[in-house]
Motif scaffolding. Structure first.
Motif, PDB file in Angstrom:
ATOM      1  N   LYS A  59       0.826  -1.205   0.000  1.00  0.00           N
ATOM      2  CA  LYS A  59       0.000   0.000   0.000  1.00  0.00           C
ATOM      3  C   LYS A  59       0.859   1.253   0.000  1.00  0.00           C
ATOM      4  CE  LYS A  59      -3.919  -2.217   1.950  1.00  0.00           C
ATOM      5  NZ  LYS A  59      -5.185  -2.118   2.505  1.00  0.00           N
ATOM      6  N   SER A  60       1.964   1.219   0.733  1.00  0.00           N
ATOM      7  CA  SER A  60       2.874   2.370   0.760  1.00  0.00           C
ATOM      8  C   SER A  60       3.558   2.551  -0.588  1.00  0.00           C
ATOM      9  CB  SER A  60       3.926   2.194   1.848  1.00  0.00           C
ATOM     10  OG  SER A  60       3.326   2.119   3.107  1.00  0.00           O
ATOM     11  N   LEU A  61       4.009   1.445  -1.172  1.00  0.00           N
ATOM     12  CA  LEU A  61       4.642   1.536  -2.489  1.00  0.00           C
ATOM     13  C   LEU A  61       3.634   1.923  -3.563  1.00  0.00           C
ATOM     14  CD1 LEU A  61       7.111  -1.485  -2.424  1.00  0.00           C
ATOM     15  CD2 LEU A  61       7.664   0.941  -2.299  1.00  0.00           C
ATOM     16  N   GLY A  62       2.357   1.672  -3.311  1.00  0.00           N
ATOM     17  CA  GLY A  62       1.303   2.056  -4.250  1.00  0.00           C
ATOM     18  C   GLY A  62       1.165   3.565  -4.389  1.00  0.00           C
ATOM     19  N   LEU A  63       1.715   4.307  -3.437  1.00  0.00           N
ATOM     20  CA  LEU A  63       1.680   5.767  -3.510  1.00  0.00           C
ATOM     21  C   LEU A  63       2.706   6.317  -4.500  1.00  0.00           C
ATOM     22  CD1 LEU A  63       1.331   6.523   0.299  1.00  0.00           C
ATOM     23  CD2 LEU A  63      -0.472   6.571  -1.443  1.00  0.00           C
ATOM     24  N   ILE A  64       3.680   5.482  -4.854  1.00  0.00           N
ATOM     25  CA  ILE A  64       4.699   5.881  -5.827  1.00  0.00           C
ATOM     26  C   ILE A  64       4.155   5.576  -7.219  1.00  0.00           C
ATOM     27  CG2 ILE A  64       7.044   5.479  -6.662  1.00  0.00           C
ATOM     28  CD1 ILE A  64       7.721   4.600  -3.775  1.00  0.00           C
ATOM     29  N   ARG A  65       4.221   6.560  -8.092  1.00  0.00           N
ATOM     30  CA  ARG A  65       3.678   6.397  -9.453  1.00  0.00           C
ATOM     31  C   ARG A  65       4.823   6.389 -10.456  1.00  0.00           C
ATOM     32  NH1 ARG A  65      -1.415  10.126 -10.227  1.00  0.00           N
ATOM     33  NH2 ARG A  65      -0.025  10.830 -11.847  1.00  0.00           N
ATOM     34  N   ILE A  66       4.839   5.369 -11.282  1.00  0.00           N
ATOM     35  CA  ILE A  66       5.846   5.238 -12.335  1.00  0.00           C
ATOM     36  C   ILE A  66       5.124   5.370 -13.673  1.00  0.00           C
ATOM     37  CG2 ILE A  66       7.553   3.713 -13.387  1.00  0.00           C
ATOM     38  CD1 ILE A  66       7.823   2.353 -10.648  1.00  0.00           C
ATOM     39  N   PRO A  67       5.546   6.316 -14.521  1.00  0.00           N
ATOM     40  CA  PRO A  67       4.899   6.452 -15.835  1.00  0.00           C
ATOM     41  C   PRO A  67       5.065   5.176 -16.664  1.00  0.00           C
ATOM     42  CG  PRO A  67       6.356   8.314 -15.394  1.00  0.00           C
ATOM     43  CD  PRO A  67       6.599   7.306 -14.319  1.00  0.00           C
ATOM     44  N   SER A  68       3.977   4.756 -17.319  1.00  0.00           N
ATOM     45  CA  SER A  68       4.064   3.545 -18.140  1.00  0.00           C
ATOM     46  C   SER A  68       3.361   3.719 -19.487  1.00  0.00           C
ATOM     47  CB  SER A  68       3.480   2.354 -17.379  1.00  0.00           C
ATOM     48  OG  SER A  68       2.107   2.542 -17.151  1.00  0.00           O
ATOM     49  N   GLY A  69       3.342   4.936 -19.997  1.00  0.00           N
ATOM     50  CA  GLY A  69       2.771   5.164 -21.315  1.00  0.00           C
ATOM     51  C   GLY A  69       1.526   6.029 -21.261  1.00  0.00           C
ATOM     52  N   VAL A  70       0.767   5.954 -22.359  1.00  0.00           N
ATOM     53  CA  VAL A  70      -0.472   6.724 -22.468  1.00  0.00           C
ATOM     54  C   VAL A  70      -1.592   5.815 -22.943  1.00  0.00           C
ATOM     55  CG1 VAL A  70       0.645   8.953 -22.886  1.00  0.00           C
ATOM     56  CG2 VAL A  70       0.116   7.471 -24.810  1.00  0.00           C
ATOM     57  N   ASN A  71      -2.834   6.176 -22.600  1.00  0.00           N
ATOM     58  CA  ASN A  71      -3.983   5.386 -23.059  1.00  0.00           C
ATOM     59  C   ASN A  71      -4.521   5.932 -24.374  1.00  0.00           C
ATOM     60  OD1 ASN A  71      -5.388   7.678 -22.318  1.00  0.00           O
ATOM     61  ND2 ASN A  71      -6.388   6.747 -20.545  1.00  0.00           N
ATOM     62  N   GLU A  72      -5.687   5.441 -24.817  1.00  0.00           N
ATOM     63  CA  GLU A  72      -6.259   5.844 -26.102  1.00  0.00           C
ATOM     64  C   GLU A  72      -6.629   7.333 -26.146  1.00  0.00           C
ATOM     65  OE1 GLU A  72      -8.162   3.378 -24.209  1.00  0.00           O
ATOM     66  OE2 GLU A  72      -6.675   1.937 -24.856  1.00  0.00           O
ATOM     67  N   GLN A  73      -6.946   7.901 -24.987  1.00  0.00           N
ATOM     68  CA  GLN A  73      -7.330   9.310 -24.924  1.00  0.00           C
ATOM     69  C   GLN A  73      -6.121  10.238 -24.772  1.00  0.00           C
ATOM     70  OE1 GLN A  73      -8.829   6.984 -22.813  1.00  0.00           O
ATOM     71  NE2 GLN A  73     -10.619   6.754 -24.118  1.00  0.00           N
TER      72      GLN A  73
END
Length: 106
Positions: A37-51
């Motif tokens: 849960k703590s590591l879930g607060l860290i966001r790593i970019p992994s691309g873009v969606n269709e929008q």
């Protein structure tokens, strides 16, 4: 393992692995829920969606997708590897706690 280690009194390097888990089980239980849960607060970019919006992933999700899921064979092998790595991380933490004499009790 309790019978083998405690009743029979067998102490060696193999039993030491399990012994450190038995000395801090409550801490491991709490940490195994708190760490993801703590590591879930860290966001790593992994691309873009269709929008065109940015998609983010967590460190544990990134590790599974980029390391464990890449192991050749059936997907269960990657899942098993992920669980072994998570178990090893927990063991290392409680091993050092055991070395320092830190025990979490209720």
């Amino acid at each position: 393992m309790i019978w083998y280690i405690e009743v029979q009194g067998v102490k060696n390097k193999l039993t030491k692995f399990f012994d450190v888990f038995g000395k801090n089980p409550l801490f491991i239980f709490v940490l195994s829920g708190l760490l993801p849960k703590s590591l879930g607060l860290i966001r790593i970019p992994s691309g873009v969606n269709e929008q065109g919006e940015a998609i983010f992933t967590t460190p544990l999700s990134w590790f599974y997708k980029n390391v464990c899921a890449q192991i050749p064979g059936i997907p269960e092998i990657g899942s098993f590897a992920y669980s072994l790595v998570f178990l090893a991380v927990m063991w290392v933490i409680v091993f050092f706690m055991d070395k320092k004499g830190i025990y979490v009790k209720v």
